[in-house]
Design a protein around this motif. Structure first.
Motif, PDB file in Angstrom:
ATOM      1  N   SER A   6     -26.545  -5.524 -74.173  1.00  0.00           N
ATOM      2  CA  SER A   6     -27.131  -5.629 -72.844  1.00  0.00           C
ATOM      3  C   SER A   6     -27.058  -7.056 -72.322  1.00  0.00           C
ATOM      4  N   ASP A   7     -27.138  -7.189 -71.001  1.00  0.00           N
ATOM      5  CA  ASP A   7     -27.388  -8.481 -70.369  1.00  0.00           C
ATOM      6  C   ASP A   7     -28.886  -8.545 -70.103  1.00  0.00           C
ATOM      7  N   PHE A   8     -29.415  -9.756 -69.997  1.00  0.00           N
ATOM      8  CA  PHE A   8     -30.838  -9.875 -69.684  1.00  0.00           C
ATOM      9  C   PHE A   8     -31.064 -11.005 -68.683  1.00  0.00           C
ATOM     10  N   THR A   9     -32.132 -10.855 -67.938  1.00  0.00           N
ATOM     11  CA  THR A   9     -32.638 -11.923 -67.080  1.00  0.00           C
ATOM     12  C   THR A   9     -34.119 -12.076 -67.402  1.00  0.00           C
ATOM     13  N   GLN A  10     -34.525 -13.300 -67.686  1.00  0.00           N
ATOM     14  CA  GLN A  10     -35.927 -13.575 -68.006  1.00  0.00           C
ATOM     15  C   GLN A  10     -36.508 -14.471 -66.921  1.00  0.00           C
ATOM     16  N   LEU A  11     -37.662 -14.060 -66.398  1.00  0.00           N
ATOM     17  CA  LEU A  11     -38.392 -14.871 -65.427  1.00  0.00           C
ATOM     18  C   LEU A  11     -39.751 -15.209 -66.013  1.00  0.00           C
ATOM     19  N   ARG A  12     -40.097 -16.484 -65.984  1.00  0.00           N
ATOM     20  CA  ARG A  12     -41.404 -16.894 -66.486  1.00  0.00           C
ATOM     21  C   ARG A  12     -42.169 -17.537 -65.350  1.00  0.00           C
ATOM     22  N   GLN A  13     -43.218 -16.844 -64.904  1.00  0.00           N
ATOM     23  CA  GLN A  13     -44.058 -17.353 -63.828  1.00  0.00           C
ATOM     24  C   GLN A  13     -45.243 -18.072 -64.463  1.00  0.00           C
TER      25      GLN A  13
ATOM     26  N   THR B 103     -41.289 -11.885 -67.606  1.00  0.00           N
ATOM     27  CA  THR B 103     -40.668 -10.575 -67.442  1.00  0.00           C
ATOM     28  C   THR B 103     -39.220 -10.630 -67.915  1.00  0.00           C
ATOM     29  N   LEU B 104     -38.791  -9.561 -68.544  1.00  0.00           N
ATOM     30  CA  LEU B 104     -37.421  -9.415 -69.018  1.00  0.00           C
ATOM     31  C   LEU B 104     -36.834  -8.159 -68.405  1.00  0.00           C
ATOM     32  N   ALA B 105     -35.692  -8.305 -67.755  1.00  0.00           N
ATOM     33  CA  ALA B 105     -34.986  -7.149 -67.195  1.00  0.00           C
ATOM     34  C   ALA B 105     -33.650  -7.014 -67.906  1.00  0.00           C
ATOM     35  N   PHE B 106     -33.331  -5.797 -68.344  1.00  0.00           N
ATOM     36  CA  PHE B 106     -32.103  -5.538 -69.091  1.00  0.00           C
ATOM     37  C   PHE B 106     -31.148  -4.733 -68.223  1.00  0.00           C
ATOM     38  N   THR B 107     -29.914  -5.227 -68.102  1.00  0.00           N
ATOM     39  CA  THR B 107     -28.919  -4.578 -67.262  1.00  0.00           C
ATOM     40  C   THR B 107     -27.613  -4.417 -68.039  1.00  0.00           C
ATOM     41  N   HIS B 108     -26.727  -3.582 -67.490  1.00  0.00           N
ATOM     42  CA  HIS B 108     -25.415  -3.320 -68.119  1.00  0.00           C
ATOM     43  C   HIS B 108     -25.587  -2.943 -69.594  1.00  0.00           C
ATOM     44  N   GLN B 109     -26.540  -2.055 -69.860  1.00  0.00           N
ATOM     45  CA  GLN B 109     -26.779  -1.639 -71.246  1.00  0.00           C
ATOM     46  C   GLN B 109     -25.669  -0.692 -71.698  1.00  0.00           C
ATOM     47  N   ARG B 110     -25.152  -0.980 -72.894  1.00  0.00           N
ATOM     48  CA  ARG B 110     -24.020  -0.225 -73.423  1.00  0.00           C
ATOM     49  C   ARG B 110     -24.346   0.263 -74.825  1.00  0.00           C
ATOM     50  N   LEU B 111     -24.041   1.532 -75.089  1.00  0.00           N
ATOM     51  CA  LEU B 111     -24.352   2.148 -76.387  1.00  0.00           C
ATOM     52  C   LEU B 111     -23.106   2.351 -77.247  1.00  0.00           C
ATOM     53  N   LEU B 112     -21.942   2.187 -76.654  1.00  0.00           N
ATOM     54  CA  LEU B 112     -20.699   2.400 -77.392  1.00  0.00           C
ATOM     55  C   LEU B 112     -19.883   1.111 -77.425  1.00  0.00           C
ATOM     56  N   PRO B 113     -19.192   0.840 -78.521  1.00  0.00           N
ATOM     57  CA  PRO B 113     -19.162   1.656 -79.744  1.00  0.00           C
ATOM     58  C   PRO B 113     -20.496   1.611 -80.492  1.00  0.00           C
TER      59      PRO B 113
END
Length: 196
Positions: A31-38, A173-183
């Protein structure tokens, strides 16, 4: 529309066991992640981003790319933090037991390990929209209850979002994008990331 409402009302409620099974069926997640800390008192959040790899067998590999490169590897035995041109910092249950406990908890969060989570939190599972879910964790053990008021995990088939609310009034907060399960297995290069 009425038929859909009737159908959705008849679906069984999601349980913690269901959620753990849903998340545990994925052996490898990229996965890609973006973390925001307020931070309380700061007008703009601190932002970082990168990539992560979760392997049920090997652990968690976290590669922050911005604002500066940093690698974090969490395994059953240790936590290793590596920054460019610096020796790795290794944390184990022996040399830093509290930090290692947090490492263990972090892995449990990503896998929604019900047993570990129930040892440390009161859990409230909500379903704001089918098939989405929201898990609110309120810490009930020290030192977690001294650090956080609550944590929120949200997702569908995977965890899409994590929010940590701490006692200082800060929110991460952590947001996860482009999550991939394969291979579903690690490449040779990915396996090397866990060899320290």
């Amino acid at each position: 529309m009425a038929a859909w409402l009737l159908f959705s009302a008849s679906l069984p409620a999601l349980t913690l066991d269901d959620l753990q099974q849903r998340l545990a069926q994925h052996r490898v997640i990229r996965s890609d992640f973006t973390q925001l800390r307020q931070i309380a008192g700061m007008s703009r959040p601190l932002r970082s981003s990168g990539r992560l790899l979760i392997s049920q067998a090997d652990g968690l590999w976290w590669q922050q790319d911005t604002p500066f490169p940093m690698t974090l590897i969490l395994t059953e035995q240790q936590m290793v933090q590596q920054m460019p041109n610096q020796p790795p910092q290794v944390i184990t249950a022996v040399n830093q037991p509290q930090m290692f406990q947090f490492n263990h908890l972090l892995r449990a969060l990503f896998q929604a390990d019900r047993q570990v989570l129930m040892q440390n939190f009161s859990l409230a599972l909500e379903e704001p929209g089918t098939p989405a879910w929201r898990l609110v964790l309120t810490p009930n053990t020290s030192p977690l209850d001294k650090l956080f008021t609550h944590l929120i995990l949200e997702g569908d088939q995977l965890i899409d979002h994590i929010a940590l609310y701490d006692r200082q009034g800060d929110v991460t907060t952590l947001a996860f994008t482009h999550q991939r399960l394969l291979p579903g297995t690690l490449s040779d290069d990915e396996q090397q990331r866990f060899r320290h």
